[in-house]
Design an enzyme around this catalytic site. Structure first.
Site, mmCIF file in Angstrom:
data_model
loop_
_atom_site.group_PDB
_atom_site.id
_atom_site.type_symbol
_atom_site.label_atom_id
_atom_site.label_comp_id
_atom_site.label_asym_id
_atom_site.label_seq_id
_atom_site.Cartn_x
_atom_site.Cartn_y
_atom_site.Cartn_z
ATOM 1 N N ASP A 38 43.938 -17.957 0.267
ATOM 2 C CA ASP A 38 43.305 -18.162 -1.031
ATOM 3 C C ASP A 38 41.821 -17.861 -0.868
ATOM 4 O O ASP A 38 41.274 -18.006 0.234
ATOM 5 C CB ASP A 38 43.503 -19.606 -1.502
ATOM 6 C CG ASP A 38 43.253 -19.779 -2.989
ATOM 7 O OD1 ASP A 38 44.239 -19.759 -3.759
ATOM 8 O OD2 ASP A 38 42.088 -19.920 -3.398
ATOM 9 N N ASP A 64 39.842 -13.232 0.370
ATOM 10 C CA ASP A 64 39.348 -12.635 -0.874
ATOM 11 C C ASP A 64 40.006 -11.267 -0.968
ATOM 12 O O ASP A 64 39.778 -10.407 -0.110
ATOM 13 C CB ASP A 64 37.826 -12.521 -0.809
ATOM 14 C CG ASP A 64 37.214 -11.828 -2.019
ATOM 15 O OD1 ASP A 64 37.956 -11.232 -2.826
ATOM 16 O OD2 ASP A 64 35.974 -11.866 -2.149
ATOM 17 N N ASN A 91 49.866 -12.175 -4.998
ATOM 18 C CA ASN A 91 49.920 -13.060 -6.155
ATOM 19 C C ASN A 91 48.558 -13.343 -6.770
ATOM 20 O O ASN A 91 48.476 -13.609 -7.967
ATOM 21 C CB ASN A 91 50.578 -14.385 -5.732
ATOM 22 C CG ASN A 91 50.357 -15.488 -6.726
ATOM 23 O OD1 ASN A 91 50.904 -15.478 -7.829
ATOM 24 N ND2 ASN A 91 49.517 -16.456 -6.358
ATOM 25 N N TYR A 156 43.107 -7.082 -18.738
ATOM 26 C CA TYR A 156 44.174 -7.730 -17.984
ATOM 27 C C TYR A 156 45.458 -6.906 -18.042
ATOM 28 O O TYR A 156 46.115 -6.672 -17.025
ATOM 29 C CB TYR A 156 44.401 -9.129 -18.560
ATOM 30 C CG TYR A 156 45.432 -9.964 -17.840
ATOM 31 C CD1 TYR A 156 45.187 -10.459 -16.568
ATOM 32 C CD2 TYR A 156 46.638 -10.295 -18.456
ATOM 33 C CE1 TYR A 156 46.122 -11.251 -15.917
ATOM 34 C CE2 TYR A 156 47.579 -11.080 -17.812
ATOM 35 C CZ TYR A 156 47.316 -11.563 -16.543
ATOM 36 O OH TYR A 156 48.247 -12.337 -15.900
ATOM 37 N N LYS A 160 47.477 -5.099 -14.907
ATOM 38 C CA LYS A 160 48.855 -5.482 -14.597
ATOM 39 C C LYS A 160 49.814 -4.304 -14.793
ATOM 40 O O LYS A 160 50.817 -4.191 -14.068
ATOM 41 C CB LYS A 160 49.267 -6.667 -15.459
ATOM 42 C CG LYS A 160 48.500 -7.951 -15.137
ATOM 43 C CD LYS A 160 48.706 -8.391 -13.689
ATOM 44 C CE LYS A 160 48.136 -9.760 -13.415
ATOM 45 N NZ LYS A 160 48.393 -10.216 -12.022
ATOM 46 N N VAL A 189 52.489 -19.415 -18.017
ATOM 47 C CA VAL A 189 52.975 -20.609 -17.334
ATOM 48 C C VAL A 189 51.737 -21.425 -16.994
ATOM 49 O O VAL A 189 50.662 -20.868 -16.731
ATOM 50 C CB VAL A 189 53.743 -20.239 -16.043
ATOM 51 C CG1 VAL A 189 54.078 -21.476 -15.234
ATOM 52 C CG2 VAL A 189 55.011 -19.473 -16.374
ATOM 53 N N THR A 191 49.268 -22.714 -14.903
ATOM 54 C CA THR A 191 48.774 -22.477 -13.542
ATOM 55 C C THR A 191 47.264 -22.718 -13.549
ATOM 56 O O THR A 191 46.720 -23.241 -14.517
ATOM 57 C CB THR A 191 49.055 -21.029 -13.098
ATOM 58 O OG1 THR A 191 48.323 -20.124 -13.940
ATOM 59 C CG2 THR A 191 50.552 -20.702 -13.192
#
Length: 269
Positions: A38, A64, A91, A156, A160, A189, A191
């Site tokens: 992370d 990173d 992810n 975004y 994606k 969702v 998160t």
């Protein structure tokens, strides 16, 4: 003959929250070796402690996804500890809202560098290793936004969509080597995505928060669906029932789908 430890190993980016944390807990409970990475190393270590001890060799480190040196460090770590890597989950991601002209170029660069090029860097770093192993699986976490063409989240969506195109090409490249590829396209969702969320207007944050709260799908359910897709060597994964219907509508009735999108775009006046 004992199989090498890398056969049950997984490395996850963005493992400090959301889908990444849920995947880390799931695979740790199965006794796999788990690398939790992370950008915030403290978050990764917190999830590492939560996973408990189930027989796997787990570790946490800062990564990173925009830093090529961090990717090299991850590969060196898994090779040293396990001798290879079976599953890579790209992810980590961020989000921005706003129409095309109002989203700043700085925000375009930020989203594309993390959400698209971060995935590219992961694939670039580990594709060769998995080819040499003639075994492995790469999961790239996209979003239904990458398929939907939704207005007001253009940066975004573009990032994606790039992840989907990358995954399609990678799947063909890796197939001769026995390496699988999955592109996961979840919808909203609950998160940690809003922790770094950027928007051109204050209403966007509240809207996305409401969508997350009412999605009816949890991060744990998405993680379980991703794990099954890995086992089944499934390429495209749509985790929400309503997005599967929308995806069919876009492909089979594109003009009807466009009119639906156009209603979400108020005209002048």
């Amino acid at each position: 003959m004992t199989q090498p430890s890398w056969k049950n190993s997984i490395a996850i980016t963005g493992a400090g929250s959301g889908f990444g944390a849920a995947l880390a807990r799931l695979y740790a409970a199965r006794g796999w070796n788990v690398a939790l990475t992370d950008i915030d190393e403290k978050r990764a270590h917190r999830i590492l402690l939560e996973t408990g001890t189930h027989g796997g060799d787990n570790f946490a480190m800062q990564l990173d996804v925009t830093n090529a040196g961090h990717w090299r460090q991850l590969q060196e770590s898994v090779l040293q500890r396990w001798g290879g890597l079976q599953v890579l989950v790209n992810n980590a991601g961020v989000a921005a809202a706003g129409n095309v002209e109002e989203t700043s170029m700085q925000d375009w660069d930020w989203v594309l560098d993390i959400d698209l090029m971060g995935v590219v860097r992961g694939c670039h770093q580990f594709a060769g290793l998995m080819k040499r192993q003639k075994s492995g699986h790469i999961v790239n976490v996209s979003s239904f936004a990458g398929l939907a063409g939704l207005p007001f989240i253009a940066a975004y969506g573009v990032a994606k969509a790039g992840v989907v195109a990358l995954s399609e090409a990678l799947r063909a490249e890796m197939h001769p080597y026995g390496v699988g590829v999955t592109v996961a396209c979840p919808a909203f969702v609950k998160t940690g995505l809003l922790d770094t969320f950027r928007a051109t207007g204050p209403e966007a944050h509240a809207k996305v928060s409401r969508w997350m709260e009412t999605s009816g799908v949890s991060a744990e359910q998405v993680a379980a669906a991703i794990a099954k897709a890995i086992t089944d060597n499934r390429f495209m994964l749509l985790t929400h029932a309503r997005t599967r219907g929308a995806w069919r509508m876009k492909r089979w009735f594109p003009q009807t789908y466009f009119r639906m999108l156009a209603k979400r775009s108020p005209g002048p006046g």
